[in-house]
Scaffold this active site. Structure first.
Site, PDB file in Angstrom:
ATOM      1  N   ASP A  70       0.760  -1.245   0.000  1.00 32.47           N
ATOM      2  CA  ASP A  70       0.000   0.000   0.000  1.00 32.47           C
ATOM      3  C   ASP A  70       0.795   1.302   0.000  1.00 32.47           C
ATOM      4  O   ASP A  70       0.571   2.167  -0.820  1.00 32.47           O
ATOM      5  CB  ASP A  70      -0.938   0.019   1.206  1.00 32.47           C
ATOM      6  CG  ASP A  70      -1.902  -1.165   1.210  1.00 32.47           C
ATOM      7  OD1 ASP A  70      -1.730  -2.080   0.397  1.00 32.47           O
ATOM      8  OD2 ASP A  70      -2.829  -1.156   2.031  1.00 32.47           O
ATOM      9  N   GLU A 121       1.766  -8.922  11.667  1.00 32.38           N
ATOM     10  CA  GLU A 121       1.483  -8.525  10.279  1.00 32.38           C
ATOM     11  C   GLU A 121       2.798  -8.354   9.511  1.00 32.38           C
ATOM     12  O   GLU A 121       2.927  -8.760   8.366  1.00 32.38           O
ATOM     13  CB  GLU A 121       0.684  -7.215  10.285  1.00 32.38           C
ATOM     14  CG  GLU A 121       0.195  -6.776   8.913  1.00 32.38           C
ATOM     15  CD  GLU A 121      -0.685  -5.530   8.986  1.00 32.38           C
ATOM     16  OE1 GLU A 121      -0.788  -4.918  10.085  1.00 32.38           O
ATOM     17  OE2 GLU A 121      -1.270  -5.173   7.946  1.00 32.38           O
TER      18      GLU A 121
HETATM   19  C1  GLC Z   1      -2.898  -4.093   3.959  1.00 33.10           C
HETATM   20  C2  GLC Z   1      -1.800  -4.682   3.105  1.00 33.10           C
HETATM   21  C3  GLC Z   1      -2.416  -5.563   2.042  1.00 33.10           C
HETATM   22  C4  GLC Z   1      -3.272  -6.629   2.709  1.00 33.10           C
HETATM   23  C5  GLC Z   1      -4.284  -6.007   3.671  1.00 33.10           C
HETATM   24  C6  GLC Z   1      -4.987  -7.059   4.516  1.00 33.10           C
HETATM   25  O1  GLC Z   1      -3.755  -3.282   3.239  1.00 33.10           O
HETATM   26  O2  GLC Z   1      -1.012  -3.684   2.530  1.00 33.10           O
HETATM   27  O3  GLC Z   1      -1.433  -6.170   1.247  1.00 33.10           O
HETATM   28  O4  GLC Z   1      -3.913  -7.397   1.760  1.00 33.10           O
HETATM   29  O5  GLC Z   1      -3.633  -5.139   4.543  1.00 33.10           O
HETATM   30  O6  GLC Z   1      -4.069  -7.812   5.237  1.00 33.10           O
END
Ligand code: GLC
Length: 429
Positions: free
Chosen positions: A160, A391
């Site tokens: 992102d 994460e």
């Molecule tokens: C964030 C990450 C993305 C992922 C999402 C859910 O937006 O950047 O890659 O899919 O979280 O975990």
């Protein structure tokens, strides 16, 4: 180790919302595209039926035109922004308006390779949907057949707020009609680990554009506020297309073979567009201006996963890989630690992500770079053993960051562990 295995299974079960799995409790309350694909891989090791159900429920959100959206909304959770009303895609079930890295076919090919007739039967069932998904990527994100798969939003890359997108993001004119909105992410996670407010305004500007043109992909490609090429999506699409081709042969889907070969050849040839001579590596690039990003990321490192590059290009990528791992206590960081924009704790601007490592490891193994693959594999397992299913992780001290009890981190752990055990049985046998 055994304790972590049980913990990984428990986390995935805890995040089960009845037929689909959320990435983590609260912070991400819906079904995400590539999260679900990786999570299914983890689930597969303890419950095949449930793994396939994960995939079926993701495919339930597939659009008529073949796109598999990045989020499937099955309810409206006021705790998450931007929710279904902001995307307003007018689909059933409601979804977001763009996709995410198309890793799904590669995961399904793994099931078929590791599995039994049951997996083969399920793969035959979903094969046409995978074809439609790849066809959509090729048509909607590369309408001029350049062999360059574009992304229309940084979120489509799955990485992102990586600095890769700063070039494209700075050209966005923040839309004047941004209604006042309340971010929800910063109420769950420390704001210094999340994107900034200015970045968020730009993210929402792109969503507003998509909504206002009814998510028409041709309009977005031609006039949208953001259009970049991402080594991540490019290489994941290419690898997934190669895997789809292998699957087509295996399942005797003869009619599909020429079409898939066309995608593979085109995207392989187009990948040179991402080669930045100054850096000596694959970098993100703005499709409107031609401007390059100037750093090696964990997505650049997927060139091995996609099997691209001349012998010289491969050597140069290998050298970057050695240098970056040498500079990191834990690899593979999401941004070059020798670059001034590196931030070890901020999301995609430095931290290590287990799912990226999973693909980096496969690529390095396939390329015969076994010492590098083993290093990234050990780092991934050690990070999780020592810091849990975070994460993402700080590449300097390994700290677990962002949301905890993360489904895809748990899934990667299960898969790495299972393949490790299988390898040691073969070695001992
Ligand atoms: C964030 C990450 C993305 C992922 C999402 C859910 O937006 O950047 O890659 O899919 O979280 O975990």
């Amino acid at each position: 180790m055994a304790q972590r295995i049980q913990e990984a299974i428990n986390i995935i079960k805890m995040n089960d919302r009845g037929g689909y799995t959320v990435p983590t409790n609260q912070l991400y309350p819906y079904q995400w595209n590539w999260d679900s694909a990786f999570t299914a891989l983890g689930i597969w090791h303890f419950n095949k039926w449930r793994a396939w159900l994960e995939i079926m429920s993701l495919l339930d959100g597939q659009w008529q035109d073949g796109m598999i959206p990045h989020i499937v909304f099955r309810h409206n959770d006021p705790d998450y922004f931007p929710g279904p009303a902001i995307w307003d895609t007018n689909t059933e079930p409601p979804t977001s308006g763009h996709s995410q890295p198309p890793v799904l076919a590669s995961i399904i090919w793994r099931f078929v390779q590791m599995g039994t007739d049951y997996d083969k039967r399920k793969a035959i069932e979903v094969f046409p949907k995978l074809m439609a998904y790849h066809r959509w990527f090729s048509n909607a994100r590369d309408p001029n057949n350049l062999g360059i798969i574009s992304i229309i939003h940084p979120w489509e890359s799955g990485r992102d707020n990586c600095p890769d997108w700063d070039i494209g993001m700075q050209n966005i004119v923040i839309s004047g009609n941004l209604e006042r909105y309340t971010r929800r992410d910063t109420s769950h996670v420390d704001s210094n680990q999340r994107p900034t407010q200015d970045q968020y305004d730009r993210f929402i500007t792109i969503v507003n554009f998509g909504r206002e043109c009814d998510w028409d992909s041709q309009t977005i490609y031609a006039n949208g506020p953001f259009l970049m090429a991402d080594p991540g999506v490019q290489f994941i699409f290419l690898r997934a297309s190669r895997d789809l081709l292998a699957m087509a042969h295996h399942l005797e889907m003869d009619l599909a073979i020429d079409e898939i070969k066309g995608w593979v050849e085109q995207v392989e040839a187009g990948s040179d567009f991402l080669w930045n001579d100054v850096v000596g590596g694959y970098c993100a690039r703005d499709l409107r201006t031609g401007q390059f990003s100037d750093a090696i990321t964990n997505a650049s490192m997927l060139s091995f996963f996609a099997d691209v590059g001349s012998p010289e290009q491969r050597k140069s990528m290998e050298a970057h890989c050695r240098r970056i791992l040498g500079a990191s206590a834990f690899g593979m960081p999401s941004w070059d630690p020798d670059h001034q924009a590196f931030e070890s704790q901020r999301y995609w601007r430095g931290p290590v992500w287990a799912i990226m490592n999973h693909m980096v490891i496969s690529g390095l193994e396939d390329a015969g770079l076994v010492d590098l693959a083993a290093r990234v594999r050990n780092d991934t397992i050690n990070l999780i053993n020592e810091h849990g299913m975070a994460e993402y992780f700080d590449p300097r001290d390994g700290d677990g960051l962002g949301g905890m009890d993360f489904s895809w981190t748990a899934a990667v752990y299960l898969d790495l562990y299972k393949t490790e055990v299988a390898a040691s049985i073969v070695a001992a046998g």
